[in-house]
Design a protein around this motif. Structure first.
Motif, PDB file in Angstrom:
ATOM      1  N   ARG A  22       0.755  -1.077  -0.131  1.00  0.00           N
ATOM      2  CA  ARG A  22       0.263   0.109  -0.116  1.00  0.00           C
ATOM      3  C   ARG A  22       0.863   1.245   0.178  1.00  0.00           C
ATOM      4  NH1 ARG A  22      -0.973   4.415   0.683  1.00  0.00           N
ATOM      5  NH2 ARG A  22      -2.589   5.395   1.941  1.00  0.00           N
ATOM      6  N   TYR A  23       2.133   1.085   0.467  1.00  0.00           N
ATOM      7  CA  TYR A  23       2.916   2.411   0.811  1.00  0.00           C
ATOM      8  C   TYR A  23       3.755   2.491  -0.708  1.00  0.00           C
ATOM      9  CZ  TYR A  23       6.612   5.171   2.768  1.00  0.00           C
ATOM     10  OH  TYR A  23       7.648   6.472   3.080  1.00  0.00           O
ATOM     11  N   GLY A  24       4.245   1.404  -0.981  1.00  0.00           N
ATOM     12  CA  GLY A  24       5.043   1.504  -2.287  1.00  0.00           C
ATOM     13  C   GLY A  24       4.761   1.338  -3.717  1.00  0.00           C
ATOM     14  N   VAL A  25       3.675   0.586  -4.109  1.00  0.00           N
ATOM     15  CA  VAL A  25       3.145   0.200  -5.082  1.00  0.00           C
ATOM     16  C   VAL A  25       2.355   1.463  -5.813  1.00  0.00           C
ATOM     17  CG1 VAL A  25       1.542  -1.190  -6.559  1.00  0.00           C
ATOM     18  CG2 VAL A  25       2.867  -2.150  -4.843  1.00  0.00           C
ATOM     19  N   PRO A  26       1.761   2.502  -4.948  1.00  0.00           N
ATOM     20  CA  PRO A  26       1.326   3.718  -5.796  1.00  0.00           C
ATOM     21  C   PRO A  26       2.569   4.340  -6.561  1.00  0.00           C
ATOM     22  CG  PRO A  26       0.239   3.540  -3.531  1.00  0.00           C
ATOM     23  CD  PRO A  26       1.449   2.390  -3.902  1.00  0.00           C
ATOM     24  N   TRP A  27       3.621   4.480  -6.122  1.00  0.00           N
ATOM     25  CA  TRP A  27       4.719   4.772  -6.763  1.00  0.00           C
ATOM     26  C   TRP A  27       5.065   4.337  -8.286  1.00  0.00           C
ATOM     27  CZ3 TRP A  27       6.195   9.584  -5.321  1.00  0.00           C
ATOM     28  CH2 TRP A  27       5.613   9.977  -3.919  1.00  0.00           C
ATOM     29  N   GLY A  82     -14.487  -9.088   5.103  1.00  0.00           N
ATOM     30  CA  GLY A  82     -15.067  -7.807   5.555  1.00  0.00           C
ATOM     31  C   GLY A  82     -14.435  -6.553   5.191  1.00  0.00           C
ATOM     32  N   PHE A  83     -13.522  -7.064   4.471  1.00  0.00           N
ATOM     33  CA  PHE A  83     -12.314  -6.112   3.574  1.00  0.00           C
ATOM     34  C   PHE A  83     -11.756  -4.961   4.176  1.00  0.00           C
ATOM     35  CE2 PHE A  83     -15.530  -7.965   0.859  1.00  0.00           C
ATOM     36  CZ  PHE A  83     -14.938  -8.532  -0.179  1.00  0.00           C
ATOM     37  N   GLU A  84     -12.210  -4.470   5.415  1.00  0.00           N
ATOM     38  CA  GLU A  84     -11.600  -3.385   6.127  1.00  0.00           C
ATOM     39  C   GLU A  84     -10.210  -3.965   6.698  1.00  0.00           C
ATOM     40  OE1 GLU A  84     -12.955  -0.185   9.468  1.00  0.00           O
ATOM     41  OE2 GLU A  84     -14.046  -1.956   9.079  1.00  0.00           O
ATOM     42  N   SER A 111      -3.797  -0.697   7.798  1.00  0.00           N
ATOM     43  CA  SER A 111      -2.850  -0.031   7.031  1.00  0.00           C
ATOM     44  C   SER A 111      -2.705  -0.338   5.416  1.00  0.00           C
ATOM     45  CB  SER A 111      -1.730   0.225   7.500  1.00  0.00           C
ATOM     46  OG  SER A 111      -1.747   1.077   8.579  1.00  0.00           O
ATOM     47  N   GLY A 112      -3.762  -1.089   5.115  1.00  0.00           N
ATOM     48  CA  GLY A 112      -3.719  -1.850   3.678  1.00  0.00           C
ATOM     49  C   GLY A 112      -4.202  -0.934   2.516  1.00  0.00           C
ATOM     50  N   TRP A 115     -12.382   6.626   6.889  1.00  0.00           N
ATOM     51  CA  TRP A 115     -11.989   7.426   8.193  1.00  0.00           C
ATOM     52  C   TRP A 115     -11.137   6.538   9.114  1.00  0.00           C
ATOM     53  CZ3 TRP A 115     -11.038  12.194   7.211  1.00  0.00           C
ATOM     54  CH2 TRP A 115     -11.638  12.818   6.219  1.00  0.00           C
ATOM     55  N   ARG A 116     -11.650   5.428   9.107  1.00  0.00           N
ATOM     56  CA  ARG A 116     -11.187   4.484  10.169  1.00  0.00           C
ATOM     57  C   ARG A 116      -9.676   4.177   9.686  1.00  0.00           C
ATOM     58  NH1 ARG A 116     -13.030   0.401  13.854  1.00  0.00           N
ATOM     59  NH2 ARG A 116     -11.084  -0.375  15.118  1.00  0.00           N
ATOM     60  N   GLU A 117      -9.635   4.058   8.156  1.00  0.00           N
ATOM     61  CA  GLU A 117      -8.157   3.903   7.810  1.00  0.00           C
ATOM     62  C   GLU A 117      -7.280   5.153   8.090  1.00  0.00           C
ATOM     63  OE1 GLU A 117      -5.197   2.032   4.970  1.00  0.00           O
ATOM     64  OE2 GLU A 117      -7.197   1.263   5.920  1.00  0.00           O
ATOM     65  N   ALA A 118      -7.970   6.352   8.076  1.00  0.00           N
ATOM     66  CA  ALA A 118      -7.173   7.578   8.250  1.00  0.00           C
ATOM     67  C   ALA A 118      -6.853   7.558   9.889  1.00  0.00           C
ATOM     68  CB  ALA A 118      -8.205   8.852   7.897  1.00  0.00           C
ATOM     69  N   TYR A 119      -7.449   7.412  10.641  1.00  0.00           N
ATOM     70  CA  TYR A 119      -7.091   7.645  12.163  1.00  0.00           C
ATOM     71  C   TYR A 119      -6.533   6.703  12.763  1.00  0.00           C
ATOM     72  CZ  TYR A 119     -11.145   5.359  14.354  1.00  0.00           C
ATOM     73  OH  TYR A 119     -12.026   4.719  14.935  1.00  0.00           O
TER      74      TYR A 119
END
Length: 664
Positions: A200-205, A242-244, A257-258, A289-293
């Motif tokens: 999630r952190y690297g592949v967007p680049w 549940g996908f979350e 954080s995914g 918003w759950r992902e954000a905080y």
């Protein structure tokens, strides 16, 4: 940059792109309430890059001078830092890559009449030169040639963005040469050895670079990159029911954080993946918003508003995974097998993996490159010594768990086998695969993954210290249509050893007449069908997930079942795990069958038969109605057939259900 796209977006801000515009302007409103530091903080400053990009894009789309003034406030602070990055590799790593990208976009979008235009371009020239020179000087070491990990992708994408903005072809050509290699050497099955959080952190680049290349040079590399084409399938199959939440193999700060709405949008449009569009919708509407905080990864999802705007395509329909996505999957490069009982939120799911460090392709190619060029390219520090381990979830909670993020990586922190108390050779350090012999490889063989069923065997003997004299340690995992797990561990050594099976849980394990893993609304009965002594233990894990913030600490406590077979040269451990409701539990049903050859388990409505050490199953059950999984190399998993009469044949498994008979 993106001139044609910006024209389309501008025309649809109050219609087709209204939701994305709302996200962008709310993010810009948040920046207005913050005070950027005037002195470089000890922690990472990556967030300055997307801050500049978000504010500049809002200005470019609306002409609102307020956004340009706010951009100036943030950009002024970034320009004022003498170095980008403080605690770790100033000017030469992630902070520099993030800021070069975001501030270069801002430089173009804000225009030449921007009040800080000259100062900004001068700062980009300085920082871009520093990063470029480091990449050239350090070729063959660290991120400059570490093609399989996020530092490479982020730094080179940042350098490329600055190169296009400043018309520095030496920067863009070096980045292009790097990514030409990256897209060839990444695994074609889309799996990522760094795990979901760093995916999630690297592949967007990677997507950022390919998008930028297409915009600036009209080069379409999307179909050249098999990894990106298939990586959403990997990510989807690593969604917990549940996908979350996400399955947390590898370094994972947490289980929330995914997700990246922006990346899902880009993969959806680039490869016409309706399921990626669907998941982006779900995250944006239900989980954002759950992902954000709750996410431990910074800067996180909120600053991606500009990418969500740029990458959204409203013409692509959403397709729910339940409509056509298989319940089982196999990603051969990472040796990753997943299966679930359904795509509903309360389903049961298992994820089981075994491969060499970094995955098969990275392992092979990095050793070849290092041997031929004297380089050090693998950099698999986020890949754990977890070959043969598994994660089990049910009814929305995790039952058999992984340890998340660790700096001192140990096999004993995973659901594995210890031998005389030892885990894998050369472990208890950050990069456990660095410098180890080429031959020290784990492999997944005899894989079948289809229709919510999984069978696979992880061959692990090579991973242990040579002085233990282990000649065989094979773990077979079976996941049944009913969501039960059967583990068969075949262990052999040259001298008598203690063999200890580990099972980790989030909450205290209950030991009584039955052993139970309990969490929230779910539990699982654990039965040990071999002579073992059982003791509880506490496993503590601590990590600093970012060198840019030395004071940050993540800690985790796991509750551990230790089941030890007495000293012997050879032992077979047979274990069953039965998920059920913790609020209204069904009684445990697993019972060992008295078969003539092999190992048999019945749950009443499902039966699993596994071969003995000679590969024989002889159940002596005349009326067996079965799923039969024949012995095959992993590359042919799921293919072929086996005869109906299985008695005494060399086969891999027989699974019987009341309603199903499949011959393979």
């Amino acid at each position: 940059m993106y001139e044609q796209r910006l024209d389309v977006l501008r025309a649809g801000l109050d219609s087709r792109y209204a939701a994305q515009w709302k996200r962008l302007r709310e993010q810009c409103d948040w920046y207005r309430t913050q005070t950027p530091p005037t002195e470089h903080p000890s922690a990472s400053i990556t967030y300055f890059g997307p801050a500049a990009a978000n504010l500049a894009l809002a200005y470019r789309l609306t002409g609102n001078e307020g956004y340009r003034s706010e951009a100036a406030r943030w950009i002024s602070a970034a320009i004022g830092f003498p170095h980008w990055g403080k605690a770790h590799m100033p000017d030469h790593d992630l902070d520099a890559g993030w800021l070069l990208h975001g501030l270069s976009l801002a430089s173009v979008w804000l225009g030449d009449d921007f009040e800080l235009a000259k100062e900004l371009r001068a700062k980009l020239e300085l920082q871009g030169s520093r990063l470029y020179e480091f990449a050239v000087e350090s070729e063959g070491t660290w991120w400059s040639s570490s093609y399989w990990q996020n530092h490479n992708w982020i730094c080179y994408a940042g350098l490329a963005t600055a190169g296009y903005a400043l018309q520095r072809p030496e920067w863009t050509e070096r980045a292009k040469a790097n990514f030409a290699t990256v897209i060839e050497v990444l695994p074609g099955d889309g799996s990522d050895m760094e795990g979901v959080v760093y995916w999630r952190y690297g592949v967007p680049w990677l997507a950022t670079y390919l998008d930028l290349l297409q915009d600036q040079e009209e080069l379409d590399w999307w179909d050249r990159c098999a990894f990106l084409k298939n990586t959403f399938s990997y990510r989807l199959q690593q969604c917990a029911p549940g996908f979350e939440e996400n399955i947390d193999h590898g370094d994972c700060h947490d289980r929330r954080s995914g997700h990246s709405v922006a990346l899902y949008r880009k993969l959806a449009v680039a490869y016409r993946i309706g399921e990626a569009q669907w998941l982006a919708d779900q995250v944006a509407e239900r989980f954002f918003w759950r992902e954000a905080y709750a996410s431990g990864v910074k800067p996180g999802v909120m600053p991606e508003a500009y990418l969500e705007m740029l990458w959204y395509d409203d013409t692509l329909p959403s397709i729910a995974p339940a409509e056509r996505t298989p319940l089982s999957a196999y990603f051969p490069d990472l040796g990753l097998v997943t299966a679930r009982t359904g795509w509903d939120d309360d389903a049961t799911m298992v994820s089981f993996k075994a491969s060499p460090g970094g995955g098969h392709q990275a392992w092979e190619l990095s050793h070849r490159l290092d041997r031929e060029r004297g380089w050090d390219t693998l950099s698999a520090g986020h890949h754990h010594p977890d070959a043969g381990s598994f994660v089990l979830t049910s009814r929305g909670v995790f039952l058999a768990v992984d340890e998340g993020y660790s700096n001192r990586k140990r096999a004993g922190d995973h659901n594995l086998i210890l031998v005389d108390g030892f885990g894998y050779a050369d472990e208890d350090r950050y990069h456990v695969y660095k410098g180890i012999p080429y031959e020290r490889q784990a492999r997944m063989v005899d894989v079948y993954a289809a229709d919510g069923v999984a069978h696979a065997t992880a061959q692990l003997a090579a991973m242990y210290p040579a002085e233990l004299g282990i000649t065989r340690l094979d773990r077979t995992l079976v996941f049944t249509p009913g969501g039960r797990v059967v583990l068969l561990d075949r262990c052999e050594a040259e001298a008598p050893r203690d063999w200890t099976l580990l099972l980790h849980a989030d909450w205290p394990i209950e030991y009584g007449a039955e052993i139970a893993l309990r969490s929230g609304s779910a539990q699982a009965w654990v039965r040990l069908h071999s002579p073992v002594s059982v003791e509880p233990a506490i496993t503590e894990v601590e990590a600093n997930p970012t060198s840019s913030t030395p004071s940050l600490r993540l800690t985790r406590t796991m509750h551990t079942l230790r089941a030890t077979a007495p000293q012997s040269k050879a032992v077979t451990l047979l274990t069953t795990i039965e998920p059920t409701s913790s609020l209204h539990p069904s009684p445990p049903s697993a019972r060992r069958l008295p078969v003539r050859h092999g190992h048999g388990i019945t749950f009443g409505d499902e039966t699993v038969l596994l071969p003995d050490g000679d590969g024989l199953i002889d159940a002596g059950v005349a009326d067996l109605q079965a799923i039969t999984i024949a012995a095959k190399p992993a590359a042919q998993a799921g293919a072929g057939s086996a005869p109906d009469d299985c008695d005494g044949l060399q086969i891999r498994a027989i699974i019987q259900t009341p309603t199903t008979r499949i011959t393979l």
